[in-house]
Design a protein around this motif. Structure first.
Motif, mmCIF file in Angstrom:
data_model
loop_
_atom_site.group_PDB
_atom_site.id
_atom_site.type_symbol
_atom_site.label_atom_id
_atom_site.label_comp_id
_atom_site.label_asym_id
_atom_site.label_seq_id
_atom_site.Cartn_x
_atom_site.Cartn_y
_atom_site.Cartn_z
ATOM 1 N N GLN A 102 12.694 -62.429 0.091
ATOM 2 C CA GLN A 102 11.765 -61.926 1.107
ATOM 3 C C GLN A 102 12.077 -60.487 1.500
ATOM 4 O OE1 GLN A 102 12.027 -63.399 5.241
ATOM 5 N NE2 GLN A 102 9.861 -63.925 5.057
ATOM 6 N N HIS A 159 6.407 -62.291 1.943
ATOM 7 C CA HIS A 159 6.973 -61.105 2.575
ATOM 8 C C HIS A 159 6.453 -60.939 4.006
ATOM 9 C CE1 HIS A 159 8.707 -59.982 -1.223
ATOM 10 N NE2 HIS A 159 7.520 -59.903 -1.812
ATOM 11 N N ARG A 166 15.808 -54.708 0.788
ATOM 12 C CA ARG A 166 14.533 -55.417 0.884
ATOM 13 C C ARG A 166 13.649 -54.853 1.995
ATOM 14 N NH1 ARG A 166 13.013 -56.983 -3.314
ATOM 15 N NH2 ARG A 166 11.623 -58.544 -2.389
ATOM 16 N N LEU A 183 6.700 -54.536 -5.713
ATOM 17 C CA LEU A 183 6.242 -55.623 -4.847
ATOM 18 C C LEU A 183 4.911 -56.223 -5.320
ATOM 19 C CD1 LEU A 183 7.144 -54.228 -1.313
ATOM 20 C CD2 LEU A 183 8.169 -56.193 -2.460
#
Length: 259
Positions: free
Chosen positions: A4, A38, A203, A258
C-alpha cells in the motif's frame, strides 16, 4: 496487490486544469489507485470548504489543507497550526494603510476586512468556487485562523516579509499572497499523516506544480512535478510528467509504477 502506498495530489494546476476542471483520465486513475488499495489524499493551499465537492466526487477523506495548517485523516482532524493572532492584527493595520485588503480564513469560512476591493474580486474569481468572502473586519477575534490572504501587487509583499517574522508569505496570484505560520508547509502536514499511517518513505508519492509545493516535492521520496509547473518547481522533483492538460496525472503515475 502491491504494498500500500499513499499519494498526495495538489489541486490547482495538478488535479484541476486551467479551467478548474478535473480531466476524466485523472478521475479514472484515482479510482484505479483506490481499487488497488492505495490511499489517495489531497495536499492543497485551499481551505477545506473550497474543495468539498472535489472530495465527494473522488471519495477522498484524507487531506492537507491551508498548505499544511489544517490536516484531516479519514475524516477526522489530525493536526492544526493556527496563525499568531496578535501579529496578524498588527499586519492588518499596516495593510489597511497601504490599501492592501486581507481575507481571514478558518476551517469553515472566509471574511474580508473591507466591504469590497478589486484585488479580492480579481484573484478569488480565478478559483471558480461557489463562495465569496463576505465582510467581517473582526473575524480574527476569538477563533483559530489557519491562513490569511493578503492582496497586494507583486513586489510589494517585501515590506510584510521584513516586518512580520511570525509568518511566511507565498504568492499564488499577481495580486495576492498566502499568509502562513512561519515554517508551515504541506510537507509538515504530510508528515503528520504518514507518521500516523506508518507508511514507509518508499511508498509515499506527491504531485504538484506550484511554489507552495516545493517543500512537499523536496521531502516526499517519489515526487512528481507537472509539466505545467514552474522551472524552480520542476528542479526539486524526482520526476517531471506531462501537463495536466495532457493526461499528466496518468503519465506520472505510470512513471512511478503505480499504474
Amino acid at each position: 496487490m502491491k504494498e500500500q502506498g499513499v499519494i498526495f495530489f495538489d489541486i490547482d494546476g495538478t488535479l484541476l486544469n486551467h479551467d478548474k476542471e478535473l480531466p476524466s483520465s485523472s478521475k479514472k486513475a484515482i479510482f484505479k489507485l483506490k481499487e488497488a488499495g492505495h490511499i489517495v489524499a489531497i495536499a492543497t493551499g485551499r481551505a477545506p470548504f473550497m474543495f468539498e465537492d472535489l472530495r465527494k466526487e473522488l471519495g477522498i477523506d484524507t487531506y492537507v489543507s491551508y498548505n499544511g495548517q489544517y490536516v484531516v485523516l479519514n475524516g477526522e482532524v489530525l493536526y492544526t497550526n493556527p496563525l499568531n493572532i496578535p501579529a496578524l492584527e498588527e499586519l492588518t493595520k499596516v495593510a489597511l494603510n497601504n490599501d492592501h485588503p486581507v481575507v481571514f480564513m478558518d476551517h469553515e469560512d472566509m471574511k474580508a476586512n473591507v466591504p469590497e476591493h478589486n484585488y479580492i474580486n480579481e484573484s478569488i474569481e480565478t478559483l471558480k468556487i461557489d463562495r465569496f468572502p463576505t465582510h467581517d473586519p473582526l473575524y480574527y477575534k476569538g477563533r483559530d485562523l489557519y491562513q490569511t490572504l493578503l492582496f497586494c501587487p507583486e513586489g510589494t509583499e517585501q515590506q510584510y516579509e521584513n516586518g512580520f517574522d511570525a509568518f511566511d508569505f507565498v504568492r499564488w496570484h499577481p495580486v495576492s499572497v498566502d499568509i502562513l505560520p512561519k515554517g508551515g508547509s504541506k510537507a509538515i502536514g504530510i508528515k503528520k499523516i504518514v507518521d500516523q499511517l506508518g507508511i514507509t518513505s518508499e511508498r509515499q508519492y506527491a504531485f504538484g506544480d506550484g511554489l507552495n509545493d516545493i517543500e512537499m516535492l523536496t521531502t516526499v521520496t517519489n515526487s512528481v512535478a507537472m509539466g505545467n509547473a514552474e522551472d524552480k518547481v520542476k528542479a526539486v522533483a524526482k520526476h517531471v510528467t506531462k501537463s495536466v492538460e495532457d493526461d499528466g496525472i496518468v503519465h506520472g503515475l505510470k512513471m512511478v509504477g503505480l499504474l
